[in-house]
Design an enzyme around this catalytic site. Structure first.
Site, PDB file in Angstrom:
ATOM      1  N   HIS A  14      -1.322   9.264  -2.310  1.00 19.42           N
ATOM      2  CA  HIS A  14      -0.702   8.292  -3.222  1.00 19.42           C
ATOM      3  C   HIS A  14      -1.257   8.475  -4.613  1.00 19.42           C
ATOM      4  O   HIS A  14      -2.438   8.788  -4.782  1.00 19.42           O
ATOM      5  CB  HIS A  14      -0.909   6.850  -2.744  1.00 19.42           C
ATOM      6  CG  HIS A  14      -2.309   6.512  -2.371  1.00 19.42           C
ATOM      7  ND1 HIS A  14      -2.886   6.930  -1.188  1.00 19.42           N
ATOM      8  CD2 HIS A  14      -3.272   5.806  -3.012  1.00 19.42           C
ATOM      9  CE1 HIS A  14      -4.130   6.490  -1.119  1.00 19.42           C
ATOM     10  NE2 HIS A  14      -4.406   5.810  -2.224  1.00 19.42           N
TER      11      HIS A  14
ATOM     12  N   GLU B 120      -8.943   5.252   0.413  1.00 20.57           N
ATOM     13  CA  GLU B 120      -8.999   4.403   1.605  1.00 20.57           C
ATOM     14  C   GLU B 120      -7.800   4.572   2.529  1.00 20.57           C
ATOM     15  O   GLU B 120      -7.897   4.251   3.706  1.00 20.57           O
ATOM     16  CB  GLU B 120      -9.146   2.941   1.175  1.00 20.57           C
ATOM     17  CG  GLU B 120     -10.433   2.755   0.378  1.00 20.57           C
ATOM     18  CD  GLU B 120     -11.074   1.409   0.550  1.00 20.57           C
ATOM     19  OE1 GLU B 120     -10.314   0.433   0.606  1.00 20.57           O
ATOM     20  OE2 GLU B 120     -12.316   1.354   0.617  1.00 20.57           O
ATOM     21  N   VAL B 121      -6.676   5.012   1.973  1.00 26.58           N
ATOM     22  CA  VAL B 121      -5.476   5.173   2.805  1.00 26.58           C
ATOM     23  C   VAL B 121      -5.186   6.671   2.939  1.00 26.58           C
ATOM     24  O   VAL B 121      -5.040   7.375   1.927  1.00 26.58           O
ATOM     25  CB  VAL B 121      -4.264   4.443   2.188  1.00 26.58           C
ATOM     26  CG1 VAL B 121      -3.023   4.662   3.044  1.00 26.58           C
ATOM     27  CG2 VAL B 121      -4.550   2.953   2.035  1.00 26.58           C
TER      28      VAL B 121
ATOM     29  N   HIS C 178      -1.772   6.346  -8.036  1.00 22.21           N
ATOM     30  CA  HIS C 178      -1.745   5.015  -8.658  1.00 22.21           C
ATOM     31  C   HIS C 178      -1.165   5.158 -10.051  1.00 22.21           C
ATOM     32  O   HIS C 178      -1.551   6.060 -10.799  1.00 22.21           O
ATOM     33  CB  HIS C 178      -3.167   4.460  -8.803  1.00 22.21           C
ATOM     34  CG  HIS C 178      -3.887   4.235  -7.513  1.00 22.21           C
ATOM     35  ND1 HIS C 178      -4.031   2.987  -6.947  1.00 22.21           N
ATOM     36  CD2 HIS C 178      -4.522   5.101  -6.675  1.00 22.21           C
ATOM     37  CE1 HIS C 178      -4.738   3.092  -5.823  1.00 22.21           C
ATOM     38  NE2 HIS C 178      -5.048   4.356  -5.639  1.00 22.21           N
TER      39      HIS C 178
ATOM     40  N   ASP D 233       1.225  -2.234  -5.724  1.00 20.33           N
ATOM     41  CA  ASP D 233      -0.027  -2.328  -4.972  1.00 20.33           C
ATOM     42  C   ASP D 233      -0.252  -3.792  -4.573  1.00 20.33           C
ATOM     43  O   ASP D 233      -0.012  -4.710  -5.359  1.00 20.33           O
ATOM     44  CB  ASP D 233      -1.201  -1.823  -5.829  1.00 20.33           C
ATOM     45  CG  ASP D 233      -2.442  -1.556  -5.003  1.00 20.33           C
ATOM     46  OD1 ASP D 233      -2.800  -0.377  -4.849  1.00 20.33           O
ATOM     47  OD2 ASP D 233      -3.047  -2.529  -4.506  1.00 20.33           O
ATOM     48  N   ILE D 234      -0.727  -3.999  -3.355  1.00 22.90           N
ATOM     49  CA  ILE D 234      -0.940  -5.355  -2.841  1.00 22.90           C
ATOM     50  C   ILE D 234      -2.097  -6.057  -3.561  1.00 22.90           C
ATOM     51  O   ILE D 234      -2.173  -7.289  -3.574  1.00 22.90           O
ATOM     52  CB  ILE D 234      -1.191  -5.285  -1.305  1.00 22.90           C
ATOM     53  CG1 ILE D 234      -0.830  -6.595  -0.639  1.00 22.90           C
ATOM     54  CG2 ILE D 234      -2.613  -4.859  -0.991  1.00 22.90           C
ATOM     55  CD1 ILE D 234      -0.789  -6.499   0.885  1.00 22.90           C
TER      56      ILE D 234
ATOM     57  N   ASN E 227      -7.089   9.197  -5.860  1.00 22.55           N
ATOM     58  CA  ASN E 227      -8.411   9.236  -5.242  1.00 22.55           C
ATOM     59  C   ASN E 227      -8.357  10.191  -4.056  1.00 22.55           C
ATOM     60  O   ASN E 227      -7.440  10.122  -3.243  1.00 22.55           O
ATOM     61  CB  ASN E 227      -8.812   7.842  -4.760  1.00 22.55           C
ATOM     62  CG  ASN E 227      -8.999   6.869  -5.909  1.00 22.55           C
ATOM     63  OD1 ASN E 227      -9.573   7.217  -6.933  1.00 22.55           O
ATOM     64  ND2 ASN E 227      -8.510   5.644  -5.756  1.00 22.55           N
TER      65      ASN E 227
HETATM   66  P1  5GP Z   1      -7.030   4.230  -2.461  1.00 11.78           P
HETATM   67  O1  5GP Z   1      -8.370   3.575  -2.574  1.00 11.78           O
HETATM   68  O2  5GP Z   1      -6.810   4.803  -1.090  1.00 11.78           O
HETATM   69  O3  5GP Z   1      -6.767   5.206  -3.564  1.00 11.78           O
HETATM   70  O4  5GP Z   1      -5.974   3.093  -2.716  1.00 11.78           O
HETATM   71  C1  5GP Z   1      -5.300   2.403  -1.700  1.00 11.78           C
HETATM   72  C2  5GP Z   1      -4.525   1.296  -2.365  1.00 11.78           C
HETATM   73  O5  5GP Z   1      -3.594   0.802  -1.433  1.00 11.78           O
HETATM   74  C3  5GP Z   1      -5.382   0.126  -2.825  1.00 11.78           C
HETATM   75  O6  5GP Z   1      -5.200  -0.080  -4.222  1.00 11.78           O
HETATM   76  C4  5GP Z   1      -4.861  -1.062  -1.992  1.00 11.78           C
HETATM   77  O7  5GP Z   1      -4.813  -2.278  -2.698  1.00 11.78           O
HETATM   78  C5  5GP Z   1      -3.465  -0.575  -1.599  1.00 11.78           C
HETATM   79  N1  5GP Z   1      -2.984  -1.109  -0.335  1.00 11.78           N
HETATM   80  C6  5GP Z   1      -3.673  -1.124   0.844  1.00 11.78           C
HETATM   81  N2  5GP Z   1      -2.910  -1.648   1.824  1.00 11.78           N
HETATM   82  C7  5GP Z   1      -1.722  -1.971   1.235  1.00 11.78           C
HETATM   83  C8  5GP Z   1      -0.526  -2.554   1.743  1.00 11.78           C
HETATM   84  O8  5GP Z   1      -0.392  -2.877   2.935  1.00 11.78           O
HETATM   85  N3  5GP Z   1       0.493  -2.721   0.867  1.00 11.78           N
HETATM   86  C9  5GP Z   1       0.387  -2.355  -0.446  1.00 11.78           C
HETATM   87  N4  5GP Z   1       1.456  -2.599  -1.221  1.00 11.78           N
HETATM   88  N5  5GP Z   1      -0.727  -1.804  -0.952  1.00 11.78           N
HETATM   89  C10 5GP Z   1      -1.777  -1.613  -0.119  1.00 11.78           C
END
Ligand code: 5GP
Length: 124
Positions: free
Chosen positions: A110, A105-106, A112, A39-40, A97
């Site tokens: 995915h 958010e994405v 985690h 994760d970034i 999530n």
């Molecule tokens: P969500 O809130 O959708 O469950 O988690 C999305 C995750 O994707 C977040 O923890 C965020 O830090 C990670 N993320 C968002 N953009 C990028 C990216 O471009 N590269 C990587 N490696 N992680 C990302």
């Protein structure tokens, strides 16, 4: 902004671009069904994202419509990543999530994977 998990899959989401290697990621695992990368913005010592290669918005459409072989392949991939990272004996946490209340958010499914430290309570 959390995403709407009922919308159709968007091929331009950030994880679709990572899958196509259009933007870089720090990959730790890949197989026929899934890839995993750091994760970034890590929330633990180890914070890896495992994503299916298939075009699934969230756990919802994946669990409803993916073929059994793909569901099994993805779940096994998550386990493989944890084993490969040496996390079974010390333990780890999985989190997915979904949508607004989940804070997704994405819009590409995915999971985690957190580890490398004691992770505390489930929900802060
Ligand atoms: P969500 O809130 O959708 O469950 O988690 C999305 C995750 O994707 C977040 O923890 C965020 O830090 C990670 N993320 C968002 N953009 C990028 C990216 O471009 N590269 C990587 N490696 N992680 C990302």
């Amino acid at each position: 902004m959390p995403i709407d998990p009922t919308l159709p899959y968007d091929d331009n989401n950030i994880f679709a671009k990572i899958l196509r290697d259009e933007i870089p990621s720090n990959r730790v695992y890949e197989d026929e069904w899934a890839i995993a990368f750091h994760d970034i913005n890590p929330q633990a010592e180890i914070h890896v994202l495992v994503i299916p290669r298939g075009r699934w918005v969230s756990w919802d459409d994946f669990s409803a419509r993916a073929e059994a072989e793909e569901v099994a392949g993805f779940i096994r991939a998550v386990g493989n990543v944890a084993r490969q990272l040496g996390l079974v004996e010390p333990g780890y946490r999985l989190l997915a999530n979904i949508g607004q209340n989940g804070g997704q958010e994405v819009p590409h499914l995915h999971v985690h994977l957190f580890g490398g430290q004691a992770l505390g309570r489930m929900i802060a």
